[in-house]
Design an enzyme around this catalytic site. Sequence first.
Site, PDB file in Angstrom:
ATOM      1  CD  GLU A  73    -111.970 -64.659  31.483  1.00 60.07           C
ATOM      2  OE1 GLU A  73    -113.084 -64.662  32.023  1.00 60.07           O
ATOM      3  OE2 GLU A  73    -110.965 -65.183  31.992  1.00 60.07           O
ATOM      4  CG  HIS A  87    -108.336 -64.263  30.009  1.00 59.14           C
ATOM      5  ND1 HIS A  87    -108.634 -63.903  31.308  1.00 59.14           N
ATOM      6  CD2 HIS A  87    -107.594 -63.239  29.517  1.00 59.14           C
ATOM      7  CE1 HIS A  87    -108.096 -62.715  31.573  1.00 59.14           C
ATOM      8  NE2 HIS A  87    -107.451 -62.304  30.505  1.00 59.14           N
ATOM      9  CG  HIS A  96    -109.802 -65.538  39.624  1.00 59.76           C
ATOM     10  ND1 HIS A  96    -108.756 -66.181  40.261  1.00 59.76           N
ATOM     11  CD2 HIS A  96    -109.280 -65.055  38.471  1.00 59.76           C
ATOM     12  CE1 HIS A  96    -107.672 -66.059  39.545  1.00 59.76           C
ATOM     13  NE2 HIS A  96    -107.947 -65.397  38.450  1.00 59.76           N
TER      14      HIS A  96
HETATM   15  N1  PXP Z   1    -112.826 -64.818  35.408  1.00 58.60           N
HETATM   16  C1  PXP Z   1    -111.747 -64.114  34.994  1.00 58.60           C
HETATM   17  C2  PXP Z   1    -111.954 -62.681  34.622  1.00 58.60           C
HETATM   18  C3  PXP Z   1    -110.485 -64.710  34.882  1.00 58.60           C
HETATM   19  O1  PXP Z   1    -109.424 -63.984  34.468  1.00 58.60           O
HETATM   20  C4  PXP Z   1    -110.344 -66.067  35.200  1.00 58.60           C
HETATM   21  C5  PXP Z   1    -109.009 -66.735  35.037  1.00 58.60           C
HETATM   22  O2  PXP Z   1    -108.644 -66.736  33.694  1.00 58.60           O
HETATM   23  C6  PXP Z   1    -111.484 -66.775  35.635  1.00 58.60           C
HETATM   24  C7  PXP Z   1    -112.705 -66.119  35.742  1.00 58.60           C
HETATM   25  C8  PXP Z   1    -111.436 -68.213  36.001  1.00 58.60           C
HETATM   26  O3  PXP Z   1    -110.632 -68.390  37.136  1.00 58.60           O
HETATM   27  P1  PXP Z   1    -110.184 -69.835  37.577  1.00 58.60           P
HETATM   28  O4  PXP Z   1    -109.290 -70.353  36.504  1.00 58.60           O
HETATM   29  O5  PXP Z   1    -109.487 -69.622  38.882  1.00 58.60           O
HETATM   30  O6  PXP Z   1    -111.434 -70.666  37.708  1.00 58.60           O
END
Ligand code: PXP
Length: 238
Positions: A70, A43, A190
Amino acid sequence: MTKLSVNINKIALLRNSRGANYPDLVKTALDCETFGAQGITVHPRPDERHVKYSDVPALKGKVTTEFNIEGYPSEDFLSLVIASKPDQCTLVPDLPGALTSDNGWDTITHQTYLKSVVHKLQSEGIRVSLFIDPIPERIYAAKETGTERIEFYTGPYAHDFIKDKEAAIHDFKYCAHLCNEIGLGINAGHDLNLDNLKYFKENIPGLMEVSIGHAIICDALYYGLHNTIQLYLKQLDV
Ligand code: PXP
């Protein structure tokens, strides 16, 4: 089968804190794959505090599992994605400077815009996923954009799971059935972790992929990266 895509942003954060190439992001990504990860997610944020834009081509050349980029579809981001040709691009609505993604797209208000971005990426052979909350009207509107997949924003699920897991999963389960009916693939991410992942997987029919970063890196401090990835894979093996 649900793929585990490891988000390596926190590895980049650790590297950036000292200014040298340690830990080596590409090596860590390849090690995650060796340890069983079926995908790698990055990301790149506009301030480059995690994964930098320059990391992306280096990773693209080496990652052999599913590569997912992402981010918010700014001009710079879209140029990077189109040049890098990942397997999947997950579009998130967070603005520059956001600490982390904390809501999904309003696919009704932004439908025309999303349609054009989805089409642009798909015409480059890149599969698209839209980060979204489990709201039926937004699921239908997501389908209208032409996206192949959605990624459920699971932050609220993780938060509510601690108090009442059945209530926490309710809307996700309902919307997952909707997605299956109308032909939208389902990803999720997330705040998923070793406590809440198995229940999510058990209740979401057709869950294709989870993308997990923060908890994997936290758990790896105690269990090591190899063991941790194995533990997460086990949660998905239901
Ligand atoms: N999906 C998206 C769109 C995110 O922005 C993030 C965090 O960068 C994640 C998944 C992964 O989240 P986590 O780090 O809490 O596992």
